[in-house]
Design a protein around this motif. Structure first.
Motif, PDB file in Angstrom:
ATOM      1  N   TYR A   1       0.928  -1.166   0.025  1.00 16.25           N
ATOM      2  CA  TYR A   1      -0.028   0.068  -0.044  1.00 16.25           C
ATOM      3  C   TYR A   1       0.805   1.151   0.015  1.00 16.25           C
ATOM      4  CZ  TYR A   1      -3.354  -3.507   1.186  1.00 16.25           C
ATOM      5  OH  TYR A   1      -3.822  -4.664   1.285  1.00 16.25           O
TER       6      TYR A   1
ATOM      7  N   SER B   1      -2.050   5.664   1.989  1.00 15.49           N
ATOM      8  CA  SER B   1      -3.069   4.548   1.500  1.00 15.49           C
ATOM      9  C   SER B   1      -4.280   4.975   2.397  1.00 15.49           C
ATOM     10  CB  SER B   1      -2.678   2.985   1.581  1.00 15.49           C
ATOM     11  OG  SER B   1      -3.796   2.265   0.945  1.00 15.49           O
TER      12      SER B   1
ATOM     13  N   TRP C   1      -8.085   3.600   3.780  1.00 12.50           N
ATOM     14  CA  TRP C   1      -8.792   2.345   3.782  1.00 12.50           C
ATOM     15  C   TRP C   1     -10.247   2.518   4.533  1.00 12.50           C
ATOM     16  CZ3 TRP C   1      -6.403  -2.797   5.814  1.00 12.50           C
ATOM     17  CH2 TRP C   1      -5.400  -3.275   4.915  1.00 12.50           C
TER      18      TRP C   1
ATOM     19  N   ASN D   1     -12.561  -0.226   6.136  1.00 12.52           N
ATOM     20  CA  ASN D   1     -12.864  -1.724   6.477  1.00 12.52           C
ATOM     21  C   ASN D   1     -13.684  -1.960   7.422  1.00 12.52           C
ATOM     22  OD1 ASN D   1     -10.927  -4.379   6.051  1.00 12.52           O
ATOM     23  ND2 ASN D   1     -11.345  -4.094   8.495  1.00 12.52           N
TER      24      ASN D   1
ATOM     25  N   GLU E   1     -14.092  -5.875  -2.204  1.00  9.94           N
ATOM     26  CA  GLU E   1     -13.416  -4.932  -2.060  1.00  9.94           C
ATOM     27  C   GLU E   1     -13.069  -4.288  -3.325  1.00  9.94           C
ATOM     28  OE1 GLU E   1      -9.756  -6.273   1.306  1.00  9.94           O
ATOM     29  OE2 GLU E   1      -9.755  -7.428  -0.974  1.00  9.94           O
TER      30      GLU E   1
ATOM     31  N   TRP F   1     -10.511  -1.783  -4.960  1.00  8.60           N
ATOM     32  CA  TRP F   1      -9.055  -1.264  -4.884  1.00  8.60           C
ATOM     33  C   TRP F   1      -8.904  -0.346  -6.117  1.00  8.60           C
ATOM     34  CZ3 TRP F   1      -6.612  -7.029  -5.299  1.00  8.60           C
ATOM     35  CH2 TRP F   1      -6.945  -7.685  -4.031  1.00  8.60           C
TER      36      TRP F   1
ATOM     37  N   MET G   1      -1.433   0.001  -3.983  1.00  8.57           N
ATOM     38  CA  MET G   1      -2.809   0.167  -3.385  1.00  8.57           C
ATOM     39  C   MET G   1      -2.770   1.434  -2.669  1.00  8.57           C
ATOM     40  SD  MET G   1      -5.736  -2.107  -2.037  1.00  8.57           S
ATOM     41  CE  MET G   1      -5.151  -3.514  -2.681  1.00  8.57           C
TER      42      MET G   1
ATOM     43  N   ARG H   1      -8.513   1.326  -0.503  1.00 10.13           N
ATOM     44  CA  ARG H   1      -9.154   0.093  -0.577  1.00 10.13           C
ATOM     45  C   ARG H   1     -10.666   0.345   0.377  1.00 10.13           C
ATOM     46  NH1 ARG H   1      -9.339  -3.205   4.056  1.00 10.13           N
ATOM     47  NH2 ARG H   1      -9.831  -5.413   3.632  1.00 10.13           N
TER      48      ARG H   1
END
Length: 156
Positions: A38, A42, A44, A46, A107, A109, A117, A120
């Motif tokens: 990542y 990055s 995210w 989640n 997911e 990406w 990445m 995410r």
């Protein structure tokens, strides 16, 4: 600057390869190693947790794998376009009381030009399962063997 091939724009073959490399990395349960895939900044999502940056990703993964014991994950390509890949996945784990769970999710990406990445987005649902209903069996210290069934083989 390091790169993480395969690089975008993805073909079907390189998208499948990228998904399998991600699966293999996550199955190591090595948060520091996984985080190297990542970008430094990055971003995210989640479940209900939002984190940014490798340090935060490492923290999230360490917390995750402290709770999710004997974790085994299978990812499968769903779609791809340019620098984006969508996957579906399932994983099995047990908690410290011995209760097994199977989690399912999707997911989305997005990668930079180096193959790292930078976004995410993960949506995940799980439910308890009986130990005898588990489907994911391979040595927990390594990747899923090439001949182990995938998600479509299980009808997931």
């Amino acid at each position: 600057m390091s790169t993480r091939p395969p690089l975008p724009p993805f073909t079907r073959e390189t998208a499948i390869e990228k998904v399998r490399l991600a699966e293999n990395g996550w199955n190591t349960r090595d948060a520091e190693k996984v985080a190297l895939a990542y970008t430094e900044d990055s971003w995210w999502r989640n479940r209900g947790e939002f984190v940014q940056g490798r340090e935060a990703i490492v923290g999230l993964l360490k917390r995750k794998w402290t709770r999710e014991l004997d974790y085994r994950l299978i990812k499968e390509l769903w779609a791809f376009d340019g620098a984006r890949i969508a996957v579906r996945f399932a994983y099995e784990y047990h908690d410290d009381s011995g209760q097994w769970y199977r989690a399912y999710g999707n997911e989305n990406w997005e990668f930079d030009e180096r193959g790292l990445m930078h976004h995410r987005h993960a949506s995940i649902n799980e439910h308890p399962i009986k130990a005898e209903d588990r489907k994911f069996f391979w040595d927990a210290s390594g990747p899923r063997p090439a001949d182990h069934p995938g998600l479509s083989d299980f009808g997931f």
